[in-house]
Design a protein around this motif. Structure first.
Motif, PDB file in Angstrom:
ATOM      1  N   GLY A  75     -23.428  -2.529  -8.915  1.00 52.77           N
ATOM      2  CA  GLY A  75     -23.515  -2.698  -7.473  1.00 52.77           C
ATOM      3  C   GLY A  75     -24.267  -3.928  -7.011  1.00 52.77           C
ATOM      4  O   GLY A  75     -24.441  -4.134  -5.802  1.00 52.77           O
ATOM      5  N   ALA A  76     -24.742  -4.760  -7.928  1.00 52.10           N
ATOM      6  CA  ALA A  76     -25.472  -5.971  -7.552  1.00 52.10           C
ATOM      7  C   ALA A  76     -24.533  -7.011  -6.957  1.00 52.10           C
ATOM      8  O   ALA A  76     -23.314  -6.936  -7.116  1.00 52.10           O
ATOM      9  CB  ALA A  76     -26.188  -6.552  -8.769  1.00 52.10           C
ATOM     10  N   GLY A  77     -25.105  -8.005  -6.287  1.00 45.90           N
ATOM     11  CA  GLY A  77     -24.323  -9.100  -5.745  1.00 45.90           C
ATOM     12  C   GLY A  77     -23.847 -10.042  -6.841  1.00 45.90           C
ATOM     13  O   GLY A  77     -24.344 -10.012  -7.975  1.00 45.90           O
ATOM     14  N   TYR A  78     -22.888 -10.876  -6.480  1.00 47.90           N
ATOM     15  CA  TYR A  78     -22.285 -11.775  -7.473  1.00 47.90           C
ATOM     16  C   TYR A  78     -22.096 -13.168  -6.880  1.00 47.90           C
ATOM     17  O   TYR A  78     -21.548 -13.320  -5.791  1.00 47.90           O
ATOM     18  CB  TYR A  78     -20.940 -11.213  -7.949  1.00 47.90           C
ATOM     19  N   VAL A  79     -22.550 -14.182  -7.620  1.00 57.22           N
ATOM     20  CA  VAL A  79     -22.452 -15.578  -7.206  1.00 57.22           C
ATOM     21  C   VAL A  79     -21.645 -16.339  -8.240  1.00 57.22           C
ATOM     22  O   VAL A  79     -21.872 -16.189  -9.450  1.00 57.22           O
ATOM     23  CB  VAL A  79     -23.853 -16.221  -7.068  1.00 57.22           C
ATOM     24  N   VAL A  80     -20.713 -17.170  -7.792  1.00 58.59           N
ATOM     25  CA  VAL A  80     -19.949 -18.036  -8.689  1.00 58.59           C
ATOM     26  C   VAL A  80     -20.446 -19.465  -8.536  1.00 58.59           C
ATOM     27  O   VAL A  80     -20.523 -20.003  -7.425  1.00 58.59           O
ATOM     28  CB  VAL A  80     -18.439 -17.948  -8.388  1.00 58.59           C
TER      29      VAL A  80
END
Length: 268
Positions: A75-80
């Motif tokens: 459920g954590a955020g995701y950065v590309v």
């Protein structure tokens, strides 16, 4: 100082996915493109699971790793991340574009990031890269993390004036968050935080002892930082979940160094 908050709902909502009550523990794991499948990244699925169970709010990778991220981030955020170089190439500071905002959205990202070396010979090109990314990101309602480092010939990478200039550059080019190096102590890092209206995160740098890692985070938070974007010190730790829990205790619970070490299961 009142920190900048995006006015458009999409960008604000995605920023919220990267933080807990405005504080951020992000674990970048894009180092595979730079260093290869080093410790902690060969089985990146297990590492992502461990750091997010330990309290990481978000993880960061290159776009191609996205299928390995989503089932394991709890459920954590995701950065590309959108630029890169390799340690065996001709110039590690020459970061080239590796993706677009559209591709990041297609990969399920909540935000994008870009690395920029302020004071380096490649700075002009990287300024153009960041300006293009922030323009495109606005169209998609996607937040941008600018990793602006003071790095170049004759540039002191821990000088608070240079670091302050670096984070201000990120804001001037339209970023929503900035990440930079740590100046070494809370008093000098206050100048860096005060140089921008954006949330400031510190980089982890080279892996240190558990106490050194937690002391650095405590100093940054005391100076007014909004959190950390810490890679090798966490994902290469012998127990990524424990060190993430210790760092999280400082960022999210305002724990002292000793209490944070205890929260991570370490002796003082």
């Amino acid at each position: 100082m009142t920190r900048h908050t995006p006015t458009d709902a999409g960008r604000a909502a995605r920023l919220d996915r990267l933080s807990t009550d405005g504080k951020i523990l992000m674990v970048p794991m894009d180092h595979g493109i730079t260093l290869g499948a080093v410790q902690g990244l060969a089985d990146i699925e297990s590492t992502i699971d461990a750091v997010t169970r330990g309290g990481a709010d978000a993880v960061l990778t290159q776009k191609g790793i996205a299928p390995r991220v989503h089932p394991n981030k709890n459920g954590a955020g995701y950065v590309v991340h959108l630029n890169a170089s390799t340690s065996i190439g001709p110039d590690a500071d020459d970061k080239r574009v590796t993706g677009t905002v559209k591709e990041a959205v297609q990969a399920g990202a909540d935000a994008v990031s870009l690395h920029l070396n302020v004071g380096n010979q490649h700075e002009p090109k990287q300024i153009e890269q960041l300006a293009e990314v922030t323009k495109d990101a606005r169209e998609y309602g996607v937040p941008v993390l600018a990793m602006t480092y003071a790095r170049g010939e004759g540039v002191d990478s821990t000088d608070p004036e240079a670091l302050g200039h670096a984070v201000r550059l990120g804001e001037e080019l339209g970023a929503d968050l900035v990440k930079t190096g740590y100046s070494g102590d809370a008093e000098s890092f206050e100048h860096v935080v005060e140089s921008t209206d954006l949330p400031v995160l510190i980089a982890g740098g080279s892996k240190g002892t558990n106490r050194q890692t937690v002391e650095m985070v405590r100093g940054a938070m005391d100076a007014g930082a909004s959190g950390v974007s810490m890679g090798r010190s966490i994902f290469q730790h012998e127990d990524p979940e424990q060190i993430a829990a210790a760092v999280s205790a400082v960022i999210h619970d305002d724990a002292s160094v000793d209490d944070a070490l205890m929260a991570g299961g370490f002796e003082g």
